[in-house]
Design a protein around this motif. Structure first.
Motif, PDB file in Angstrom:
ATOM      1  N   CYS A   1      -9.740   5.849  -1.035  1.00  0.00           N
ATOM      2  CA  CYS A   1      -9.017   4.239  -1.500  1.00  0.00           C
ATOM      3  C   CYS A   1      -9.066   3.796  -0.088  1.00  0.00           C
ATOM      4  CB  CYS A   1      -7.508   4.564  -2.293  1.00  0.00           C
ATOM      5  SG  CYS A   1      -8.233   4.791  -4.339  1.00  0.00           S
ATOM      6  N   HIS A   2      -8.036   5.008   0.505  1.00  0.00           N
ATOM      7  CA  HIS A   2      -8.369   4.483   2.627  1.00  0.00           C
ATOM      8  C   HIS A   2      -9.132   4.451   2.633  1.00  0.00           C
ATOM      9  CE1 HIS A   2      -6.233   4.965   5.815  1.00  0.00           C
ATOM     10  NE2 HIS A   2      -7.436   5.607   6.515  1.00  0.00           N
TER      11      HIS A   2
ATOM     12  N   TRP B   1       0.724  -1.335  -0.530  1.00  0.00           N
ATOM     13  CA  TRP B   1      -0.308  -0.065   0.091  1.00  0.00           C
ATOM     14  C   TRP B   1       0.854   1.515  -0.294  1.00  0.00           C
ATOM     15  CZ3 TRP B   1      -4.898   0.949  -1.389  1.00  0.00           C
ATOM     16  CH2 TRP B   1      -5.474   2.146  -0.951  1.00  0.00           C
TER      17      TRP B   1
ATOM     18  N   ARG C   1       0.814   9.097  -4.793  1.00  0.00           N
ATOM     19  CA  ARG C   1      -0.633  10.216  -4.700  1.00  0.00           C
ATOM     20  C   ARG C   1       0.419  11.392  -4.543  1.00  0.00           C
ATOM     21  NH1 ARG C   1      -2.543   8.418   0.011  1.00  0.00           N
ATOM     22  NH2 ARG C   1      -1.494   9.974   0.968  1.00  0.00           N
TER      23      ARG C   1
ATOM     24  N   LEU D   1      -9.597  11.141  -4.699  1.00  0.00           N
ATOM     25  CA  LEU D   1      -9.398   9.569  -4.886  1.00  0.00           C
ATOM     26  C   LEU D   1      -8.343   8.925  -4.160  1.00  0.00           C
ATOM     27  CD1 LEU D   1      -8.631  10.018  -8.652  1.00  0.00           C
ATOM     28  CD2 LEU D   1     -10.234   8.744  -7.844  1.00  0.00           C
ATOM     29  N   GLY D   2      -7.377   9.291  -3.413  1.00  0.00           N
ATOM     30  CA  GLY D   2      -6.459   9.034  -1.962  1.00  0.00           C
ATOM     31  C   GLY D   2      -7.568   8.589  -0.808  1.00  0.00           C
TER      32      GLY D   2
ATOM     33  N   TYR E   1     -12.356   2.578   1.772  1.00  0.00           N
ATOM     34  CA  TYR E   1     -12.571   1.143   1.110  1.00  0.00           C
ATOM     35  C   TYR E   1     -11.588   0.247   1.650  1.00  0.00           C
ATOM     36  CZ  TYR E   1     -13.677  -2.448  -1.686  1.00  0.00           C
ATOM     37  OH  TYR E   1     -13.544  -3.836  -2.180  1.00  0.00           O
ATOM     38  N   VAL E   2     -10.050   0.648   1.637  1.00  0.00           N
ATOM     39  CA  VAL E   2      -9.090  -0.678   2.318  1.00  0.00           C
ATOM     40  C   VAL E   2      -8.877  -0.297   3.182  1.00  0.00           C
ATOM     41  CG1 VAL E   2      -7.072  -1.260   1.455  1.00  0.00           C
ATOM     42  CG2 VAL E   2      -7.797  -0.196  -0.726  1.00  0.00           C
TER      43      VAL E   2
ATOM     44  N   THR F   1       1.387   2.906  -3.362  1.00  0.00           N
ATOM     45  CA  THR F   1      -0.299   3.582  -3.133  1.00  0.00           C
ATOM     46  C   THR F   1       0.365   5.748  -2.952  1.00  0.00           C
ATOM     47  OG1 THR F   1      -1.212   3.434  -1.682  1.00  0.00           O
ATOM     48  CG2 THR F   1      -1.512   2.074  -3.975  1.00  0.00           C
TER      49      THR F   1
END
Length: 862
Positions: free
Chosen positions: A764-765, A723, A730, A760-761, A767-768, A726
């Protein structure tokens, strides 16, 4: 006319004196006494001797008529000077010693002794006679009293006569002939003010005013003293009447003439008619009034027939045309204007005046037509020029006044600036704040704000002593007075970031490493939006303490990123430093630090023996990963600086310029830009995320994986150990967005891209949830949310400059929120990081103490 009146008065005085002399010669009985009196005075006899002589010859004064003639001759011979006869002494001697009456009347003229005393200017004798009971208001056979004569012959006597009972408002009845009535020379019903106006006795008017004289009294023909003064040409008297309150505005005689009519009727230019008209106007008189025949003064002045002297008055007409031009359009009872009156009289010189008026009117009309044509032509030219300028920059110019008003954010260039190919062209300023609004910019020496170079197109360069910001090349900041301090910052900041990152990458410091990575990611976001915050109008309105809070928060965040710092221009002492120099300064710290670290690692490995090749490789991997984590975003941004282009006018592919070198056209360096793009992609992907993911995947088989890569994968769940790659993506994307879209030149694109990346960051954070530590998940979520809110608030601040709907009610709250989300997280992360370091230090000390205790216990047999 003043000379004429003076001659008339002089003739009257001579007439009176001759009449008196004849009376004396007719009275032969007093001639011897007069001769004796003259001889006695000539011999220097005293007043007492004179009186003795009169007593001795009193038999010669047989009756009142001989007494009257004798005293009259005494007045003619007398004087108050030394060595001369004193009439008052003679009067006193006759009244006291001879007991002769002084209140006697001449049988021929019906005059008292006051009349000859006034005519011979004997003020002391007048005082004595009045004190002796002689009536001051007594009238002679012509209806005159002594006061009327005093106006001309003895002004000093007037006050005594007025005090002695003379009423200044008594009317004097005189017969008038038809001729004198037509010529306004009849004196029927005059008071003393009328006579003073006729005689030019300006000095006597104040005395008459003091004793209640009516200055607006009308005689039997309706003439006031003002009209009499004009009729007789008495300019000084006219001015004095005005100062003493006589009316000039509503004065009319029986024909309805105003003072201005009278002036045009009885005076002409040779006598100073214009001065009379100016005096009339000064004291409230009308210059455009009409009489009973609807004639204005202009009608009278334009006519030679209506003027008493038989002349028209062009000078007076010129004055009236200037002061009362509307009266020249009035038509009289015969339906004629003043111009038509002059045209009806053959040989009237006023025709020349009206001819000149027409010529001047035609000239003025032609001049106005030419002026309108010139103005129209000038406005047309300005409109065409403004249209050309507006087409060049797609904005509106104000050409309604003198010169061209250039709006904010636009520069009116000179022929030597740019290459627009026109004598006048405009350029959009990449930084609107560098080009303030200006009126008639062509006449000004400077158009750019302080710190920006006027010789550059669109104020896109900095002045000497200023440098471009790394994150925005169109914002100039002062370099400071101590150059070496910038170099200290340039060296110390990357060194500190690198050393802290290496120290944090040690085994068992995984949570410390996670906090540092979160802090660095947040610092890059705040450093990215910093130029937009400082360029907004609201930032200047916020209270100083809030501004300091914003700068403090940004400073705390920027400690963890290399994207901000001292201007490279200031370091090189060159406001126009090349991009190659910037590239070298951007790559130098990471390369030098990486090389020195690798030398240290290789040296340490060689000293440990040949069996440490595997350890050397892993140490090299760790050093490389730490270096890329600290410096890769800035290195990618340094390469991307060769890519973005800008335009100063309407988009033209051939007129685009490098954003970081505005003097170079993009079409001239296409190969270099492509190479920069390729290098940035290669560096930002292969050396960064791809390299990291490959290492993380390969390290699954390592026994010492946690020791080598713990700082990179610590606290991430097993499924998402990669991770951190990513996060690096970013940070690189933010660096690229800041470089491609300048905060000054393209603020909306700039903020939109940052908002998209941060959004987006955050998504994504959320969600993950990559961390296996819920605290770290919440912490990074909070910093990402704070970053998103900060970018959004900055977006609102920039909208204020492009949308009228966004005002202080929106931007001020956004500014306050921005202060909070920019300050609290950065300071909080800093505190958490150093608290974690302190906690780790205490744990290590405790572990060492336990080891010491164990060793001591083993050594002690008991």
């Amino acid at each position: 006319m003043d000379l004429y009146n003076m001659l008339a008065v002089l003739a009257w005085f001579l007439y009176v004196r001759v009449s008196l002399s004849m009376r004396v010669r007719e009275g032969d009985d007093i001639l011897p006494l007069v001769a004796l009196l003259e001889g006695a005075v000539a011999k220097g006899m005293t007043q007492g001797d004179v009186c003795t002589m009169l007593v001795e010859h009193s038999k010669d004064l047989k009756d009142e008529q001989s007494i009257f003639r004798f005293i009259t001759q005494v007045f003619a011979l007398g004087s108050d000077s030394v060595g001369k006869l004193h009439p008052v002494a003679v009067l006193r001697c006759m009244a006291v010693y001879l007991k002769m009456p002084l209140n006697i009347i001449d049988s021929d003229t019906n005059e008292t002794l006051l009349f000859p005393a006034v005519l011979d200017h004997q003020p002391k004798s007048v005082q004595y006679l009045l004190a002796s009971g002689v009536p001051g208001n007594f009238r002679n056979s012509d209806g005159e009293n002594a006061a009327e004569l005093a106006l001309i012959f003895c002004p000093e006597c007037l006050i005594d006569l007025l005090t002695g009972g003379v009423n200044p408002n008594d009317e004097f009845q005189e017969s008038c002939s038809k001729a004198t009535i037509l010529q306004d020379e009849c004196q029927a019903g005059w008071n003393l003010v009328h006579f003073a106006a006729q005689a030019g006795a300006a000095t006597s008017l104040k005395n008459l005013k003091q004793y209640g004289a009516d200055f607006n009294a009308k005689d039997h023909l309706g003439l006031t003293p003002v009209l009499v003064a004009i009729r007789r040409g008495r300019l000084q008297v006219l001015s004095e009447l005005g100062r003493l309150g006589a009316s000039f505005f509503s004065v009319h005689n029986q024909r309805g003439w105003t003072p201005a009519h009278y002036a045009c009727r009885y005076l002409d230019d040779s006598i100073g008619l214009v001065k009379f008209l100016a005096t009339i106007q000064e004291f409230g008189g009308s210059l455009n009034g009409t009489n009973h025949d609807n004639q204005t003064p202009a009608h009278i002045c334009a006519s030679a027939r209506m003027n008493y002297l038989g002349r028209s008055n062009p000078d007076a007409l010129s004055y009236l045309h200037e002061m009362a031009i509307e009266s020249f359009q009035v038509r009289d009872s015969n339906n004629r204007t003043p111009e038509e009156v002059a045209e009806s009289e053959k040989g009237n010189v006023a025709e020349i005046f009206f001819y000149k008026i027409k010529v001047n009117q035609y000239a003025r009309q032609a001049a106005k037509a030419n002026e309108r044509k010139h103005i129209f032509q000038k406005k047309s030219e300005e409109a065409i020029k403004c249209k050309e300028l507006e087409e060049q920059v797609k904005t509106i110019f104000d050409c309604s006044g003198d010169g061209i008003k250039v709006p904010r954010g636009v520069m009116l260039m000179k022929e030597s600036q740019g290459d627009c190919g026109k004598s006048r062209c405009a350029a959009r300023c990449p930084n609107a704040a560098a080009c303030p609004e200006c009126q008639d910019c062509e006449a000004q020496q400077t158009q750019c704000a302080d710190g920006y170079d006027d010789a550059s197109q669109g104020c896109s360069r900095c002045q000497a002593g200023y440098g471009r910001r790394r994150e925005d090349p169109f914002q100039c900041k002062a370099c400071g007075e101590i150059p070496w301090l910038s170099w200290v910052t340039y060296v110390v900041k990357p060194l500190g970031i690198y050393l802290v990152s290496l120290w944090t990458a040690h085994k068992k410091r995984d949570r410390t490493a996670s906090l540092l990575k979160i802090w660095m990611a947040f610092g890059i976001v705040m450093a990215s939006i910093s130029p937009s915050i400082k360029s907004s109008d609201t930032f200047a309105k916020i209270h100083t303490s809030l501004v300091q809070s914003v700068e403090a928060g940004e400073g705390a965040a920027s400690l963890a990123t290399q994207m901000t710092g001292a201007s490279f221009d200031c370091l090189l002492d060159n406001p126009h430093a090349s991009m190659t120099a910037w590239l070298g300064l951007s790559f130098a710290p990471p390369l030098v630090l990486w090389l020195l670290t690798m030398i240290y690692v290789v040296g340490r490995s060689m000293s440990a023996g040949s069996g440490m090749v595997s350890a050397l490789t892993k140490d090299a991997l760790k050093v490389t990963i730490v270096s890329t984590n600290c410096f890769l975003p800035d290195m990618v941004a340094a390469l991307v600086r060769f890519v973005p282009c800008i335009h100063f006018q309407v988009f033209d592919q051939s007129k685009q310029y490098l954003q970081f070198n505005v003097e170079t056209q993009c079409s001239q360096v296409v190969g270099m830009r492509l190479a920069a793009v390729f290098a940035a992609i290669l560096l930002g992907t292969v050396l960064g995320p791809v390299y990291w993911v490959a290492v993380i995947m390969k390290s699954k088989q390592w026994e010492d994986r946690e020791e080598v890569l713990g700082f990179l994968i610590s606290h991430y769940r097993d499924k998402v150990r990669w991770w951190e790659a990513t996060v690096l993506i970013r940070k690189c994307a933010l660096a690229v967005a800041v470089t491609l879209f300048s905060a000054s030149y393209a603020p909306m694109l700039y903020l939109s891209s940052i908002l998209l990346i941060v959004g987006l960051g955050l998504a994504c954070h959320s969600y993950v949830l990559p961390y296996d530590d819920s605290f770290l998940n919440r912490l990074e979520f909070g910093t990402l949310m704070a970053s998103f809110i900060a970018v959004f608030c900055t977006f609102l601040l920039q909208l204020e400059m492009v949308s009228w709907a966004v005002d202080d009610t929106v931007t001020i709250p956004a500014g306050v929120i921005l202060v909070l989300v920019g300050t609290v997280p950065s300071l909080g992360l800093m505190v958490l990081y150093f608290m974690e370091i302190r906690s780790f230090g205490l744990q290590r000390l405790t572990s060492l103490a336990d080891q010491v205790k164990s060793a001591v216990a083993r050594d002690d047999p008991d």
